[in-house]
Enzyme design. Structure first.
Site, PDB file in Angstrom:
ATOM      1  N   CYS A  98      17.781 -11.642 -61.759  1.00 48.35           N
ATOM      2  CA  CYS A  98      17.548 -10.198 -61.457  1.00 48.35           C
ATOM      3  C   CYS A  98      18.641  -9.013 -61.892  1.00 48.35           C
ATOM      4  O   CYS A  98      19.015  -9.037 -62.791  1.00 48.35           O
ATOM      5  CB  CYS A  98      16.668 -10.203 -60.108  1.00 48.35           C
ATOM      6  N   HIS A 197      12.815 -14.868 -58.195  1.00 49.97           N
ATOM      7  CA  HIS A 197      13.399 -15.079 -56.880  1.00 49.97           C
ATOM      8  C   HIS A 197      12.609 -16.089 -56.180  1.00 49.97           C
ATOM      9  O   HIS A 197      11.753 -16.828 -56.878  1.00 49.97           O
ATOM     10  CB  HIS A 197      13.274 -14.098 -55.911  1.00 49.97           C
TER      11      HIS A 197
HETATM   12  N1  GLN Z   1      17.594  -3.146 -58.974  1.00 51.24           N
HETATM   13  C1  GLN Z   1      17.030  -3.960 -59.987  1.00 51.24           C
HETATM   14  C2  GLN Z   1      15.589  -3.447 -60.449  1.00 51.24           C
HETATM   15  O1  GLN Z   1      15.050  -3.207 -59.596  1.00 51.24           O
HETATM   16  C3  GLN Z   1      17.164  -5.423 -59.736  1.00 51.24           C
HETATM   17  C4  GLN Z   1      16.312  -5.761 -58.403  1.00 51.24           C
HETATM   18  C5  GLN Z   1      16.788  -7.334 -57.874  1.00 51.24           C
HETATM   19  O2  GLN Z   1      17.703  -7.670 -58.277  1.00 51.24           O
HETATM   20  N2  GLN Z   1      15.887  -7.636 -57.197  1.00 51.24           N
HETATM   21  O3  GLN Z   1      15.153  -3.883 -61.342  1.00 51.24           O
END
Ligand code: GLN
Length: 222
Positions: A98, A197
């Site tokens: 992510c 995740h």
């Molecule tokens: N902040 C980033 C997004 O919203 C990554 C989110 C994350 O790593 N869970 O795309």
């Protein structure tokens, strides 16, 4: 070589800042799989101001993060661009999840219109879209088999050089990189980027492929 033969050295990039939705579980699963094979593991948290020689490690992990943490990490991260580029190009294994995946690309345009500069090692970029956060279960097909996971991101990732990069998976359920293309994540050499995740490596087909790659590299070095 600096690595001991029976110890697997893992660098967890910004573990204290980039660790959303159970991403540290990826490291716990690798640790478990290596112990079963008779290896020990050591995990170093490489955080703000720490030095990094990527080649001191058998595996690099970069978890997900919120926009604020990402913006802090992105600045510090530029110090490691050379060693990370050389490590990735030398076909050593890395996993970015992510926010960590996003920062391997050129930039991440946030909700506030701020452009977070990525490492620009791999040709893709990410754009935040506030109106449609991509949250929920995912299922997709990879070259290692089916993966089930969970995604939660507003960033939409697009490849800028589709010849250079492979997609990690083809979506069956959920969004993956963006709502338009039906693909999940990215593979370049032995680097995987993914929005999954849950943690991702509960999918033992992918976890074992990473373990095999780490051990194959270690054998070459021994
Ligand atoms: N902040 C980033 C997004 O919203 C990554 C989110 C994350 O790593 N869970 O795309």
């Amino acid at each position: 070589m600096t690595n001991e033969v029976n110890n697997i050295k893992i660098a967890y990039l910004y573990e204290d800042l980039m660790n959303t939705y159970g991403d540290s579980g990826d490291i716990k699963i690798l640790d478990y799989l290596f112990k079963q094979k008779g290896f020990t593991t050591t995990v170093d948290n490489i955080s703000l101001d720490d030095e990094l020689n990527a080649f001191d490690y058998d595996f690099l992990f970069f978890g997900g993060g919120q926009d604020f943490e990402q913006s802090v990490v992105a600045v510090d991260l530029q110090r490691h661009k050379k060693t990370l580029t050389e490590y990735i190009e030398a076909d050593h294994p890395m996993l970015g999840i992510c926010g960590g995946y996003q920062l391997l690309g050129e930039y991440y345009l946030t909700s506030g219109g701020e452009k977070i500069q990525g490492l620009d090692i791999l040709p893709f970029h990410t754009i935040f879209k506030a109106d449609s956060r991509m949250i929920g279960d995912t299922k997709y097909e990879t070259k290692w088999g089916t993966v089930v996971a969970f995604e939660n991101h507003s960033g939409r990732t697009y490849f800028d050089d589709k010849d250079k990069l492979d997609y990690f998976g083809k979506m069956i359920e959920g969004y993956g990189n963006n709502p338009d293309e039906g693909h999940e994540g990215m593979v370049y050499k032995s680097t995987i980027g993914s929005y999954s995740h849950g943690p991702l490596l509960k999918n033992l087909n992918v976890a074992n492929a990473i373990v095999d790659k780490i051990l194959a590299n270690k054998k070459v070095q021994a």
